[in-house]
Design a protein around this motif. Sequence first.
Motif, short mmCIF file in Angstrom:
data_model
loop_
_atom_site.label_atom_id
_atom_site.label_comp_id
_atom_site.label_asym_id
_atom_site.label_seq_id
_atom_site.Cartn_x
_atom_site.Cartn_y
_atom_site.Cartn_z
N MET A 1 -45.02 -49.60 -11.29
CA MET A 1 -45.03 -48.85 -12.56
C MET A 1 -44.34 -47.50 -12.36
SD MET A 1 -48.37 -47.87 -14.86
CE MET A 1 -49.29 -47.20 -13.50
N LYS A 2 -43.46 -47.13 -13.29
CA LYS A 2 -42.79 -45.84 -13.14
C LYS A 2 -43.73 -44.69 -13.53
CE LYS A 2 -40.34 -45.43 -17.60
NZ LYS A 2 -40.82 -44.18 -18.11
N GLY A 3 -43.42 -43.50 -13.00
CA GLY A 3 -44.25 -42.34 -13.31
C GLY A 3 -44.13 -41.97 -14.79
N ARG A 4 -45.15 -41.34 -15.30
CA ARG A 4 -45.13 -40.85 -16.68
C ARG A 4 -45.36 -39.35 -16.67
NH1 ARG A 4 -44.45 -45.85 -17.02
NH2 ARG A 4 -44.86 -47.11 -18.87
N GLY A 30 -57.88 -45.32 -13.94
CA GLY A 30 -56.82 -46.30 -14.20
C GLY A 30 -55.98 -46.59 -12.96
N GLY A 31 -56.34 -45.98 -11.82
CA GLY A 31 -55.64 -46.24 -10.56
C GLY A 31 -54.27 -45.59 -10.49
N VAL A 32 -54.11 -44.48 -11.21
CA VAL A 32 -52.81 -43.82 -11.28
C VAL A 32 -52.81 -42.58 -10.38
CG1 VAL A 32 -51.40 -42.43 -12.84
CG2 VAL A 32 -52.33 -44.61 -13.62
N GLU A 33 -51.80 -42.44 -9.52
CA GLU A 33 -51.67 -41.19 -8.75
C GLU A 33 -51.20 -40.11 -9.71
OE1 GLU A 33 -48.52 -40.72 -5.81
OE2 GLU A 33 -49.06 -38.59 -5.69
N GLU A 198 -64.16 -37.42 -25.70
CA GLU A 198 -64.25 -38.85 -25.97
C GLU A 198 -62.94 -39.37 -26.60
OE1 GLU A 198 -65.39 -41.91 -25.05
OE2 GLU A 198 -66.70 -40.32 -24.32
N THR A 199 -62.39 -38.60 -27.54
CA THR A 199 -61.13 -39.00 -28.18
C THR A 199 -60.02 -39.08 -27.13
OG1 THR A 199 -61.77 -37.91 -30.22
CG2 THR A 199 -59.43 -38.35 -29.95
N LEU A 200 -59.96 -38.05 -26.27
CA LEU A 200 -58.92 -38.03 -25.24
C LEU A 200 -59.08 -39.21 -24.28
CD1 LEU A 200 -58.57 -34.31 -24.17
CD2 LEU A 200 -56.75 -35.82 -24.94
N ARG A 201 -60.33 -39.46 -23.92
CA ARG A 201 -60.62 -40.53 -22.97
C ARG A 201 -60.13 -41.88 -23.51
NH1 ARG A 201 -63.67 -41.85 -18.86
NH2 ARG A 201 -64.29 -39.73 -18.39
N SER A 202 -60.44 -42.17 -24.77
CA SER A 202 -60.08 -43.50 -25.29
C SER A 202 -58.57 -43.59 -25.53
CB SER A 202 -60.91 -43.83 -26.52
OG SER A 202 -60.22 -43.58 -27.69
N LEU A 203 -57.99 -42.50 -26.00
CA LEU A 203 -56.54 -42.49 -26.24
C LEU A 203 -55.76 -42.71 -24.92
CD1 LEU A 203 -55.23 -39.52 -28.34
CD2 LEU A 203 -53.99 -40.29 -26.36
N LEU A 204 -56.21 -42.03 -23.86
CA LEU A 204 -55.50 -42.12 -22.58
C LEU A 204 -55.73 -43.46 -21.90
CD1 LEU A 204 -55.75 -38.67 -20.82
CD2 LEU A 204 -53.69 -39.99 -21.28
N ALA A 205 -56.96 -43.99 -22.05
CA ALA A 205 -57.24 -45.29 -21.44
C ALA A 205 -56.30 -46.34 -22.05
CB ALA A 205 -58.70 -45.66 -21.65
N THR A 206 -56.09 -46.27 -23.37
CA THR A 206 -55.17 -47.19 -24.04
C THR A 206 -53.75 -46.98 -23.53
OG1 THR A 206 -56.55 -47.01 -26.00
CG2 THR A 206 -54.37 -47.94 -26.34
N TYR A 207 -53.36 -45.70 -23.38
CA TYR A 207 -52.00 -45.39 -22.92
C TYR A 207 -51.75 -45.94 -21.51
CZ TYR A 207 -47.75 -42.71 -22.09
OH TYR A 207 -46.46 -42.36 -21.81
N VAL A 208 -52.75 -45.78 -20.62
CA VAL A 208 -52.60 -46.28 -19.24
C VAL A 208 -52.48 -47.80 -19.26
CG1 VAL A 208 -53.75 -46.51 -17.00
CG2 VAL A 208 -53.80 -44.31 -18.19
N ALA A 209 -53.33 -48.45 -20.06
CA ALA A 209 -53.29 -49.92 -20.11
C ALA A 209 -51.92 -50.41 -20.60
CB ALA A 209 -54.40 -50.43 -21.03
N GLU A 210 -51.38 -49.75 -21.60
CA GLU A 210 -50.05 -50.13 -22.12
C GLU A 210 -48.97 -49.87 -21.08
OE1 GLU A 210 -49.15 -48.52 -25.97
OE2 GLU A 210 -50.75 -49.73 -26.87
N ALA A 211 -49.08 -48.73 -20.38
CA ALA A 211 -48.08 -48.40 -19.35
C ALA A 211 -48.08 -49.47 -18.27
CB ALA A 211 -48.39 -47.02 -18.76
N LYS A 212 -49.25 -49.96 -17.93
CA LYS A 212 -49.35 -51.00 -16.88
C LYS A 212 -48.68 -52.29 -17.35
CE LYS A 212 -53.23 -49.56 -14.11
NZ LYS A 212 -54.68 -49.65 -13.89
N ARG A 213 -48.82 -52.60 -18.64
CA ARG A 213 -48.18 -53.81 -19.19
C ARG A 213 -46.66 -53.70 -19.17
NH1 ARG A 213 -52.35 -54.32 -22.71
NH2 ARG A 213 -51.35 -53.15 -24.37
N HIS A 214 -46.17 -52.48 -19.48
CA HIS A 214 -44.71 -52.29 -19.61
C HIS A 214 -44.02 -51.91 -18.30
CE1 HIS A 214 -44.89 -52.87 -23.89
NE2 HIS A 214 -45.82 -51.96 -24.00
N GLY A 215 -44.80 -51.55 -17.27
CA GLY A 215 -44.23 -51.24 -15.96
C GLY A 215 -43.72 -49.83 -15.82
#
Length: 215
Positions: A1-4, A30-33, A198-215
């Motif tokens: 996965m590329k860095g964001r 999310g296992g992201v450095e 809580e808003t930040l947590r859910s928004l970022l968790a979704t973003y990390v999951a999508e980033a993992k799908r897209h590489g």
Amino acid sequence: MKGRFITVEGGEGVGKTTQLSVIKQVLAEGGVECVMTREPGGTPRAEQIRELLLTPTQEPMPPTCELLLMFAARATHLENVIKPALERGAWVVSDRFTDATYAYQGSARGMSVADIAVLEDLVQRSLRPDLTLLLDAPVEVALERARQRNQGQQTDRFELERAGFFERVRSGYLARAAQEPQRFRVIDASRPLKDVSETLRSLLATYVAEAKRHG
Ligand code: Z5A
């Protein structure tokens, strides 16, 4: 996965620094450095420039000087911290970046947006944040939080500004968010701390999951 590259923005006292630990935790889960950094600052030289920018002095600071110092600090921060981290695949989270320049030096100080864009291209080339979390709250709410936090501490050069300045900062940020809705997420930061987290947590968790799908 590329860095964001994620940036956290908002006016004085809105709660950015407080939320950084939540952001760091979600990315770790999310296992992201992840490299946490800030502007102005983030390297020893850029932190020295930060001191120049924030310390009130007898000599007035012309807006052009302020603008150039922001980008001077950014240049060394980018070359020595942000780019190397992204190149090795780490994620970078910066407490403020160039949207702050558009909001503070552009909207609030009245510097030309075209001039800021020239410096942005010079210093950053094509590098732009992938995601910008804009914490937004009415100015009186944010300034009251900052006032409580700062009790007994020295006031910095920006904190000496009046409410009208911070109103222009806020509208500058909101205008940028409206121009780039795909990059910005505007979060209502006037709510209680745990709701904002809580808003930040859910928004970022979704973003990390999508980033993992897209590489
Ligand atoms: N600047 C610029 O002009 N151009 C640029 O290009 C850049 C920066 C990059 C330094 O930035 C200055 O540089 C800044 C803009 C300018 N000056 N201003 N204004 P900075 O980010 O280092 O400024 P700071 O002083 O560290 O952050 P801040 O904006 O003042 O605060 P904050 O980080 O957003 O807020 P906080 O410290 O996390 O929270 C404030 C207090 O509120 C604290 O006691 C918290 O416990 C409390 N808090 C936080 N959230 C809540 C909620 N939800 N409810 C209740 N209380 C809360």
